[in-house]
Design a protein around this motif. Sequence first.
Motif, PDB file in Angstrom:
ATOM      1  N   LEU A 266       0.822  -1.215   0.000  1.00 53.06           N
ATOM      2  CA  LEU A 266       0.000   0.000   0.000  1.00 53.06           C
ATOM      3  C   LEU A 266       0.853   1.261   0.000  1.00 53.06           C
ATOM      4  N   GLY A 267       1.924   1.249   0.796  1.00 56.19           N
ATOM      5  CA  GLY A 267       2.771   2.434   0.876  1.00 56.19           C
ATOM      6  C   GLY A 267       3.427   2.768  -0.449  1.00 56.19           C
ATOM      7  N   VAL A 268       3.975   1.756  -1.113  1.00 57.20           N
ATOM      8  CA  VAL A 268       4.632   1.979  -2.405  1.00 57.20           C
ATOM      9  C   VAL A 268       3.589   2.313  -3.474  1.00 57.20           C
ATOM     10  N   GLY A 270       0.781   3.859  -2.966  1.00 58.76           N
ATOM     11  CA  GLY A 270       0.376   5.241  -2.719  1.00 58.76           C
ATOM     12  C   GLY A 270       1.351   6.241  -3.307  1.00 58.76           C
ATOM     13  N   GLN A 271       2.646   5.923  -3.231  1.00 59.91           N
ATOM     14  CA  GLN A 271       3.641   6.817  -3.809  1.00 59.91           C
ATOM     15  C   GLN A 271       3.533   6.842  -5.333  1.00 59.91           C
ATOM     16  N   GLY A 272       3.302   5.679  -5.927  1.00 57.12           N
ATOM     17  CA  GLY A 272       3.134   5.634  -7.374  1.00 57.12           C
ATOM     18  C   GLY A 272       1.880   6.361  -7.822  1.00 57.12           C
ATOM     19  N   ALA A 273       0.776   6.157  -7.078  1.00 56.63           N
ATOM     20  CA  ALA A 273      -0.483   6.820  -7.415  1.00 56.63           C
ATOM     21  C   ALA A 273      -0.357   8.332  -7.294  1.00 56.63           C
ATOM     22  N   ALA A 274       0.418   8.800  -6.300  1.00 55.68           N
ATOM     23  CA  ALA A 274       0.614  10.242  -6.119  1.00 55.68           C
ATOM     24  C   ALA A 274       1.310  10.854  -7.333  1.00 55.68           C
ATOM     25  N   LEU A 275       2.238  10.117  -7.924  1.00 56.86           N
ATOM     26  CA  LEU A 275       2.950  10.620  -9.104  1.00 56.86           C
ATOM     27  C   LEU A 275       2.063  10.652 -10.340  1.00 56.86           C
ATOM     28  N   MET A 276       0.972   9.878 -10.328  1.00 54.09           N
ATOM     29  CA  MET A 276       0.064   9.834 -11.472  1.00 54.09           C
ATOM     30  C   MET A 276      -0.922  10.990 -11.493  1.00 54.09           C
ATOM     31  N   GLY A 277      -1.033  11.727 -10.403  1.00 53.19           N
ATOM     32  CA  GLY A 277      -1.969  12.846 -10.352  1.00 53.19           C
ATOM     33  C   GLY A 277      -3.354  12.413  -9.916  1.00 53.19           C
ATOM     34  N   ASN A 278      -4.386  13.147 -10.349  1.00 48.87           N
ATOM     35  CA  ASN A 278      -5.763  12.892  -9.911  1.00 48.87           C
ATOM     36  C   ASN A 278      -6.257  11.491 -10.261  1.00 48.87           C
ATOM     37  N   LEU A 279      -5.787  10.965 -11.384  1.00 47.96           N
ATOM     38  CA  LEU A 279      -6.239   9.647 -11.817  1.00 47.96           C
ATOM     39  C   LEU A 279      -5.419   8.513 -11.211  1.00 47.96           C
ATOM     40  N   GLY A 280      -4.490   8.834 -10.319  1.00 47.98           N
ATOM     41  CA  GLY A 280      -3.649   7.810  -9.699  1.00 47.98           C
ATOM     42  C   GLY A 280      -4.435   6.685  -9.052  1.00 47.98           C
ATOM     43  N   PRO A 281      -5.365   6.999  -8.119  1.00 50.75           N
ATOM     44  CA  PRO A 281      -6.148   5.928  -7.492  1.00 50.75           C
ATOM     45  C   PRO A 281      -7.071   5.211  -8.468  1.00 50.75           C
ATOM     46  N   VAL A 282      -7.444   5.888  -9.555  1.00 49.11           N
ATOM     47  CA  VAL A 282      -8.353   5.292 -10.546  1.00 49.11           C
ATOM     48  C   VAL A 282      -7.620   4.264 -11.398  1.00 49.11           C
TER      49      VAL A 282
END
Length: 335
Positions: A266-268, A270-282
């Motif tokens: 989850l931690g890693v 989350g860091q990758g999703a943060a770099l993707m911008g708004n669509l990171g979690p999507v």
Amino acid sequence: MDTYILAIVLIVFASFFQGTFGLGMKHIAPLKWEAWWLVHAFTAMILFPILWALIVIPNLFEIISQTEGNTLFLAAFYGFLWGIGGILFGVSVEKTGISITYGIVMGLAASVGSIIPLFQIEGAFEQPSFPIIMLGVALLLVGVAITAVAGVQRDKLHSNSSTTSKSIKLGVLIAVASGVLSAFLNIGFSNAAPVASVAVTQYGVDAQNASLASWVVVLLGAFAMNGGYALYLFIKNKSWNAYRVPNKRKALGWAILAGIFWFAALGVYGQGAALMGNLGPVVGWPILLGLALIISNIWGYREGEWKNADRPFKVLLGGLTVLIVAICILGYANY
């Protein structure tokens, strides 16, 4: 390295942890389930997340206190709902077996956990990548379904007992509920974005590291459910002396290691999703779970789970191929 490529690399690493941590659950004995699970959940949801976050965000608790109470409550509540889904997963496995349950839960968790955060974005339907994302999620569901079918075919070859139709139907319903609730882990992370935003805008924390503050809030709710359920079993089974059993060190070590791997995922991620911008979690979430399913099946193959099951294994390879195509489409959607 290009930011987007780095994000994908991080999510691939996260998928390895996500697809691997379950190996620890094969080493629960001689501990009672609740004794093993309490140590695992505390490591995964409290100890490791807070320690990691404090290392990179010294003002962690000050940042959390600066966030609106409604945001904190909602994010933790979503984590609590995910905890219910995790418990239902175990109940479903008992009634239908791991293959059916895992396929249903992974498919629903990946799709619901991706689509709800997408719809929460203003102007989601106008996003140029919207149809590509929906195609990727649909293919992901198809891939998960095929792998589930392969698992069922394998279990029929290896099993000498049959489960009643009534039990299977109930187990499937429970698995559906588990899959929907399991998606709330990512929904909670998406809705905890204001915590990370405070860390970035007011305290100058890097966006990647700021995502860890979001997880701390979500997982407090998750542990309230998981830890609470373990304590309930301690009371129900009167197993307070469970930690006094001999030869428990190996099981405790696996509980801690599995907890570290679980939150490392989850931690890693989350860091990758943060770099993707708004669509990171999507986009990142279904990629994470799709790759994790592939990795878990690789471990299963190495453990001999597909021995003497050539036909189901060929079906599995077809499902994994569809998953890889879906993951490529999702990766392209946010490029």
